[in-house]
Design an enzyme around this catalytic site. Structure first.
Site, PDB file in Angstrom:
ATOM      1  N   TYR A 145      -9.377  15.063  -8.596  1.00 57.25           N
ATOM      2  CA  TYR A 145      -8.196  14.448  -9.200  1.00 57.25           C
ATOM      3  C   TYR A 145      -7.136  15.461  -9.640  1.00 57.25           C
ATOM      4  O   TYR A 145      -5.940  15.279  -9.382  1.00 57.25           O
ATOM      5  CB  TYR A 145      -8.673  13.626 -10.397  1.00 57.25           C
ATOM      6  CG  TYR A 145      -7.644  12.853 -11.160  1.00 57.25           C
ATOM      7  CD1 TYR A 145      -7.037  11.723 -10.622  1.00 57.25           C
ATOM      8  CD2 TYR A 145      -7.309  13.208 -12.469  1.00 57.25           C
ATOM      9  CE1 TYR A 145      -6.121  10.981 -11.355  1.00 57.25           C
ATOM     10  CE2 TYR A 145      -6.395  12.472 -13.213  1.00 57.25           C
ATOM     11  CZ  TYR A 145      -5.796  11.365 -12.647  1.00 57.25           C
ATOM     12  OH  TYR A 145      -4.900  10.624 -13.375  1.00 57.25           O
ATOM     13  N   LYS A 170      -2.695  15.895  -9.251  1.00 59.87           N
ATOM     14  CA  LYS A 170      -1.777  15.858 -10.378  1.00 59.87           C
ATOM     15  C   LYS A 170      -0.987  17.165 -10.476  1.00 59.87           C
ATOM     16  O   LYS A 170       0.187  17.169 -10.834  1.00 59.87           O
ATOM     17  CB  LYS A 170      -2.540  15.593 -11.674  1.00 59.87           C
ATOM     18  CG  LYS A 170      -3.073  14.180 -11.797  1.00 59.87           C
ATOM     19  CD  LYS A 170      -1.953  13.145 -11.775  1.00 59.87           C
ATOM     20  CE  LYS A 170      -2.440  11.747 -12.100  1.00 59.87           C
ATOM     21  NZ  LYS A 170      -1.359  10.740 -12.046  1.00 59.87           N
ATOM     22  N   ASP A 188       0.866  -1.177   0.000  1.00 54.26           N
ATOM     23  CA  ASP A 188       0.000   0.000   0.000  1.00 54.26           C
ATOM     24  C   ASP A 188       0.908   1.233   0.000  1.00 54.26           C
ATOM     25  O   ASP A 188       1.498   1.587   1.022  1.00 54.26           O
ATOM     26  CB  ASP A 188      -0.905  -0.014   1.235  1.00 54.26           C
ATOM     27  CG  ASP A 188      -1.803   1.221   1.326  1.00 54.26           C
ATOM     28  OD1 ASP A 188      -1.749   2.072   0.415  1.00 54.26           O
ATOM     29  OD2 ASP A 188      -2.547   1.334   2.319  1.00 54.26           O
TER      30      ASP A 188
END
Length: 365
Positions: free
Chosen positions: A212, A216, A109
């Site tokens: 999202y 990024k 993980d």
């Protein structure tokens, strides 16, 4: 004689000289590329050990297979053990010489920084005491949605699975790579590479990607920062003293794909707002193999910020800012073109969002 003729003449001459200079530089650049000068492979992977996070499917798996085909030893990392076991066989089947190359997988993980340190330690032990030569961060997935319609827990999860998986991995491997040594006690090692997989959404945000895009954008900022910081350590190898220096130069790269056809992309499409699909109509999704191939070829040329299609390159050109250029000529002209294009694109994106709200009302959860 018309009194203004001399100034007009000189203005015209200056403009013509400038245009001639630009075309001369472009011609020289074309000739250099035509005859292949300066095209030596800066990412030779044969015999090197490569760690690829998110390597059990999609782009990560494609990267693993293509680097195995080029002779690399491959370690893939992901959470799901069954996917890893299936994917490592596909990677092994892509190898140019499976009897000499080595393959390994690790279930972990990556949102847990201690797990990332465990991965690098395990790979180092598996690799005869040497840390990996290349680390390529492909882990992460996208959960699209409007900002206020997305639970805070999901917003945090996106930052964890997109940004922190990459940051944790980078932190673990750089701490291993950048341990100073006495250069007289060890021969210089080949250049090492740290590669992030980002998104063109870091350049141009689109409504519906609020969970999202910020992650990024953070990754792109981390990449730019590391691109500068790493020169401290690279510079130590050029020091006259050289009593303590890092054992190898390190280069940073970041890849900015658009849509990638994969199980993750299919899941996104099920929950993606209809307006988002409309706004990204210019995005023609690529296959994982295509994105991997283009990215690897760009790294072999030594590029830093890498896009995988023309639209993505325009998006990059509009947002380069202080980021290092792959080519000052090409990127400068792309930037000029992009700025002209986005004079229309940005207002159009906002207009489409306004019209959508006008016709459909507020989004419903």
């Amino acid at each position: 004689m018309h009194p203004s003729l001399p100034s007009i003449f000189y203005d015209f001459s200056s403009t013509a000289l400038g245009v001639s200079a630009i075309f001369s530089v472009l011609f020289f650049y074309a000739v250099v590329k035509m005859f292949g000068f300066g095209d030596s492979n800066q990412f030779a992977v044969e015999g090197k050990t490569v760690v690829i996070t998110g390597g059990s499917e999609g782009m990560g798996k494609a990267v693993a297979c293509q680097l195995a085909e080029k002779g690399a030893n491959i370690v893939i990392v992901a959470r799901t053990l069954q996917k890893l076991q299936e994917s490592i066989e596909a990677v092994r089947g892509s190898a140019t010489n499976a009897s000499k190359q080595r393959f390994h997988y690790i279930s972990a993980d990556l949102t847990n920084p201690e797990e990332c340190e465990r991965i690098i330690s395990e790979v180092t032990e598996w690799n005869d005491g040497m840390p990996p030569d290349i680390v390529w961060c492909c882990a992460g997935y996208c959960t699209p949605g409007y900002f206020i319609e997305t639970p805070i827990r999901t917003l945090k999860d996106q930052m964890d699975t997109v940004y922190w998986t990459a940051a944790n991995t980078a932190h673990a491997v750089l701490r291993k790579w950048l341990v100073p040594i006495n250069p007289s006690h060890q021969r210089p090692l080949p250049r090492r590479h740290l590669i992030f997989t980002c998104s063109t959404l870091a350049f141009v945000p689109i409504a519906g990607y609020a969970p999202y895009s910020p992650a990024k954008a953070a990754m792109r900022s981390l990449s730019d920062t590391l691109n500068q910081e790493i020169e401290i350590y690279n510079g130590s190898r050029a020091s006259k003293e050289r009593a303590r220096a890092t054992p190898a130069d390190v280069k940073i790269h970041t890849v900015f794909p658009m849509g990638i056809l994969s199980p993750g992309f299919d899941n996104e499409q099920l929950i993606k707002p209809a307006l988002t699909k409309q706004l990204e109509a210019a995005d023609k999704p690529q296959t994982p193999k295509e994105v991997a191939r283009i990215a690897i070829e760009a790294i072999e040329r030594g590029e830093y910020l890498i896009t995988t299609m023309f639209v993505g390159n325009l998006m990059k050109g509009s947002a380069l800012g202080p980021s290092p250029r792959n080519s000052w000529i090409r990127d400068t002209f792309t930037g000029w073109l992009s700025n002209l294009v986005f004079l229309q694109v940005v207002p159009d994106l906002r207009k489409q969002a306004f019209t959508w709200g006008k016709n459909n009302g507020v989004p419903t959860a």
